[in-house]
Design a protein around this motif. Structure first.
Motif, PDB file in Angstrom:
ATOM      1  N   PRO A 137       0.854  -1.312   0.402  1.00  0.00           N
ATOM      2  CA  PRO A 137      -0.264   0.211  -0.136  1.00  0.00           C
ATOM      3  C   PRO A 137       0.832   1.216  -0.270  1.00  0.00           C
ATOM      4  O   PRO A 137       2.440   1.436  -0.141  1.00  0.00           O
ATOM      5  CB  PRO A 137      -0.834  -0.136   1.337  1.00  0.00           C
ATOM      6  N   LYS A 138       0.689   2.299  -0.145  1.00  0.00           N
ATOM      7  CA  LYS A 138       0.646   3.785  -0.465  1.00  0.00           C
ATOM      8  C   LYS A 138       2.088   3.927   0.828  1.00  0.00           C
ATOM      9  O   LYS A 138       1.149   4.019   2.146  1.00  0.00           O
ATOM     10  CB  LYS A 138      -0.615   4.570  -0.675  1.00  0.00           C
ATOM     11  N   GLN A 139       3.188   3.956   1.201  1.00  0.00           N
ATOM     12  CA  GLN A 139       3.615   5.140   2.435  1.00  0.00           C
ATOM     13  C   GLN A 139       2.988   5.950   2.908  1.00  0.00           C
ATOM     14  O   GLN A 139       2.820   6.336   1.956  1.00  0.00           O
ATOM     15  CB  GLN A 139       4.803   4.113   1.754  1.00  0.00           C
ATOM     16  N   ALA A 140       4.041   6.189   3.495  1.00  0.00           N
ATOM     17  CA  ALA A 140       4.078   7.360   4.649  1.00  0.00           C
ATOM     18  C   ALA A 140       4.149   8.419   3.992  1.00  0.00           C
ATOM     19  O   ALA A 140       3.951   9.749   3.760  1.00  0.00           O
ATOM     20  CB  ALA A 140       3.762   7.832   6.136  1.00  0.00           C
ATOM     21  N   ASP A 141       5.025   8.470   3.033  1.00  0.00           N
ATOM     22  CA  ASP A 141       6.206   9.385   2.724  1.00  0.00           C
ATOM     23  C   ASP A 141       6.493   9.042   1.258  1.00  0.00           C
ATOM     24  O   ASP A 141       7.007   9.887   0.453  1.00  0.00           O
ATOM     25  CB  ASP A 141       7.827   8.868   2.372  1.00  0.00           C
ATOM     26  N   GLU A 142       4.845   9.027   0.537  1.00  0.00           N
ATOM     27  CA  GLU A 142       4.454   8.592  -0.969  1.00  0.00           C
ATOM     28  C   GLU A 142       3.309   9.740  -1.330  1.00  0.00           C
ATOM     29  O   GLU A 142       2.566   9.889  -0.373  1.00  0.00           O
ATOM     30  CB  GLU A 142       4.444   7.574  -1.162  1.00  0.00           C
ATOM     31  N   PHE A 143       2.737   9.728  -2.143  1.00  0.00           N
ATOM     32  CA  PHE A 143       1.804  10.796  -2.821  1.00  0.00           C
ATOM     33  C   PHE A 143       0.779   9.983  -3.805  1.00  0.00           C
ATOM     34  O   PHE A 143       1.982  10.208  -4.810  1.00  0.00           O
ATOM     35  CB  PHE A 143       2.194  12.046  -3.071  1.00  0.00           C
ATOM     36  N   THR A 144       0.064  10.237  -4.469  1.00  0.00           N
ATOM     37  CA  THR A 144      -0.645  10.093  -5.432  1.00  0.00           C
ATOM     38  C   THR A 144      -0.660  11.395  -6.172  1.00  0.00           C
ATOM     39  O   THR A 144      -1.367  12.385  -6.005  1.00  0.00           O
ATOM     40  CB  THR A 144      -1.473   9.513  -5.275  1.00  0.00           C
ATOM     41  N   CYS A 145      -0.650  11.438  -7.737  1.00  0.00           N
ATOM     42  CA  CYS A 145      -0.459  11.965  -8.507  1.00  0.00           C
ATOM     43  C   CYS A 145      -2.632  12.529  -9.198  1.00  0.00           C
ATOM     44  O   CYS A 145      -2.565  11.522  -9.886  1.00  0.00           O
ATOM     45  CB  CYS A 145       0.238  12.286  -9.570  1.00  0.00           C
ATOM     46  N   ARG A 147       7.842  11.382  -2.252  1.00  0.00           N
ATOM     47  CA  ARG A 147       7.893  13.023  -1.803  1.00  0.00           C
ATOM     48  C   ARG A 147       8.851  13.833  -1.977  1.00  0.00           C
ATOM     49  O   ARG A 147       8.394  15.213  -2.164  1.00  0.00           O
ATOM     50  CB  ARG A 147       8.253  13.256   0.030  1.00  0.00           C
ATOM     51  N   SER A 148       9.560  13.265  -2.630  1.00  0.00           N
ATOM     52  CA  SER A 148      11.058  14.055  -3.414  1.00  0.00           C
ATOM     53  C   SER A 148      10.356  14.516  -4.912  1.00  0.00           C
ATOM     54  O   SER A 148      10.660  15.367  -5.186  1.00  0.00           O
ATOM     55  CB  SER A 148      12.080  13.210  -3.702  1.00  0.00           C
ATOM     56  N   ARG A 149       9.701  13.952  -5.227  1.00  0.00           N
ATOM     57  CA  ARG A 149       9.163  13.819  -6.032  1.00  0.00           C
ATOM     58  C   ARG A 149       7.374  15.664  -6.027  1.00  0.00           C
ATOM     59  O   ARG A 149       7.319  15.414  -7.650  1.00  0.00           O
ATOM     60  CB  ARG A 149       8.568  12.894  -7.470  1.00  0.00           C
ATOM     61  N   LEU A 150       6.835  15.292  -5.478  1.00  0.00           N
ATOM     62  CA  LEU A 150       6.308  16.507  -5.633  1.00  0.00           C
ATOM     63  C   LEU A 150       6.893  18.221  -6.035  1.00  0.00           C
ATOM     64  O   LEU A 150       7.526  18.522  -5.930  1.00  0.00           O
ATOM     65  CB  LEU A 150       6.080  16.835  -4.241  1.00  0.00           C
ATOM     66  N   ALA A 151       5.772  18.478  -6.828  1.00  0.00           N
ATOM     67  CA  ALA A 151       6.071  19.765  -7.561  1.00  0.00           C
ATOM     68  C   ALA A 151       5.459  20.668  -7.209  1.00  0.00           C
ATOM     69  O   ALA A 151       6.044  21.653  -6.613  1.00  0.00           O
ATOM     70  CB  ALA A 151       5.669  19.874  -8.669  1.00  0.00           C
ATOM     71  N   GLU A 152       3.985  20.561  -6.515  1.00  0.00           N
ATOM     72  CA  GLU A 152       3.181  21.474  -5.836  1.00  0.00           C
ATOM     73  C   GLU A 152       1.951  21.226  -5.560  1.00  0.00           C
ATOM     74  O   GLU A 152       1.705  19.785  -5.601  1.00  0.00           O
ATOM     75  CB  GLU A 152       2.941  22.763  -6.890  1.00  0.00           C
ATOM     76  N   VAL A 203      -1.735  21.715  -5.268  1.00  0.00           N
ATOM     77  CA  VAL A 203      -2.951  22.850  -5.432  1.00  0.00           C
ATOM     78  C   VAL A 203      -4.518  22.448  -4.460  1.00  0.00           C
ATOM     79  O   VAL A 203      -4.985  21.544  -4.855  1.00  0.00           O
ATOM     80  CB  VAL A 203      -3.227  22.639  -6.802  1.00  0.00           C
ATOM     81  N   ASN A 204      -4.627  22.949  -3.964  1.00  0.00           N
ATOM     82  CA  ASN A 204      -6.014  22.810  -3.422  1.00  0.00           C
ATOM     83  C   ASN A 204      -6.623  21.309  -2.964  1.00  0.00           C
ATOM     84  O   ASN A 204      -7.049  20.316  -3.203  1.00  0.00           O
ATOM     85  CB  ASN A 204      -7.461  22.894  -3.939  1.00  0.00           C
ATOM     86  N   GLY A 205      -5.426  21.001  -2.554  1.00  0.00           N
ATOM     87  CA  GLY A 205      -4.841  19.006  -1.146  1.00  0.00           C
ATOM     88  C   GLY A 205      -5.144  18.523  -2.271  1.00  0.00           C
ATOM     89  O   GLY A 205      -4.993  17.210  -2.148  1.00  0.00           O
ATOM     90  N   GLN A 206      -4.396  18.818  -4.005  1.00  0.00           N
ATOM     91  CA  GLN A 206      -4.266  17.662  -4.921  1.00  0.00           C
ATOM     92  C   GLN A 206      -2.557  17.586  -5.311  1.00  0.00           C
ATOM     93  O   GLN A 206      -2.315  19.319  -4.892  1.00  0.00           O
ATOM     94  CB  GLN A 206      -5.217  18.473  -6.714  1.00  0.00           C
ATOM     95  N   TYR A 207      -1.924  17.016  -5.206  1.00  0.00           N
ATOM     96  CA  TYR A 207      -0.832  16.646  -5.369  1.00  0.00           C
ATOM     97  C   TYR A 207      -0.014  16.510  -7.009  1.00  0.00           C
ATOM     98  O   TYR A 207      -0.788  16.031  -7.721  1.00  0.00           O
ATOM     99  CB  TYR A 207      -0.389  15.217  -4.442  1.00  0.00           C
ATOM    100  N   ILE A 208       0.520  17.649  -7.319  1.00  0.00           N
ATOM    101  CA  ILE A 208       1.013  16.806  -8.400  1.00  0.00           C
ATOM    102  C   ILE A 208       2.708  17.091  -8.597  1.00  0.00           C
ATOM    103  O   ILE A 208       3.083  16.990  -8.271  1.00  0.00           O
ATOM    104  CB  ILE A 208       1.199  18.378  -9.488  1.00  0.00           C
ATOM    105  N   CYS A 209       2.887  16.294  -9.417  1.00  0.00           N
ATOM    106  CA  CYS A 209       4.753  15.265  -9.527  1.00  0.00           C
ATOM    107  C   CYS A 209       5.283  15.698 -10.329  1.00  0.00           C
ATOM    108  O   CYS A 209       4.636  17.078 -11.687  1.00  0.00           O
ATOM    109  CB  CYS A 209       4.159  13.942  -9.693  1.00  0.00           C
ATOM    110  N   ARG A 210       6.410  16.114  -9.873  1.00  0.00           N
ATOM    111  CA  ARG A 210       7.242  16.797 -11.422  1.00  0.00           C
ATOM    112  C   ARG A 210       6.796  16.493 -13.108  1.00  0.00           C
ATOM    113  O   ARG A 210       7.416  17.661 -13.845  1.00  0.00           O
ATOM    114  CB  ARG A 210       9.069  16.633 -10.864  1.00  0.00           C
TER     115      ARG A 210
END
Length: 99
Positions: A65-73, A82-87, A89-96
């Motif tokens: 499963p998704k780990q604590a240091d990961e996000f879904t684009c 998390r190191s691939r997180l670019a921004e 916006v309104n609680g939505q994560y966008i990758c680089r």
């Protein structure tokens, strides 16, 4: 062996031009082979046809499963570190890659 440097030089093209038709046919037959290279590893048993029934197959890897240091684009829906997180916006994560 002595070399006559004053004699005109002959190239392969000159020699081929003087060859007889029989010699040329013999050379052609020597260079062409009727043997076909067969890859023994790639047999018909290893190929899967489109639409094949794979219901009896099992996964050979463990899905985590998704780990604590990961996000879904929110654009490509891939899970990134998390190191691939670019921004955000309104609680939505966008990758680089998608930014």
């Amino acid at each position: 062996m002595a070399t006559d440097y004053d004699a005109p030089r002959r190239s392969e093209a000159d020699e081929l031009a003087e060859d007889s038709l029989e010699e040329l046919k013999a050379r052609r037959n020597e260079t062409q082979s009727g043997v076909v290279d067969v890859d023994e590893d790639a047999s018909a048993e290893n190929f899967e046809l489109p639409g094949a029934d794979l219901s009896g197959e099992e996964l050979t890897f463990k899905v985590l499963p998704k780990q604590a240091d990961e996000f879904t684009c929110s654009k490509c829906f891939l899970v990134h570190h998390r190191s691939r997180l670019a921004e955000e916006v309104n609680g939505q994560y966008i990758c680089r890659d998608c930014a």
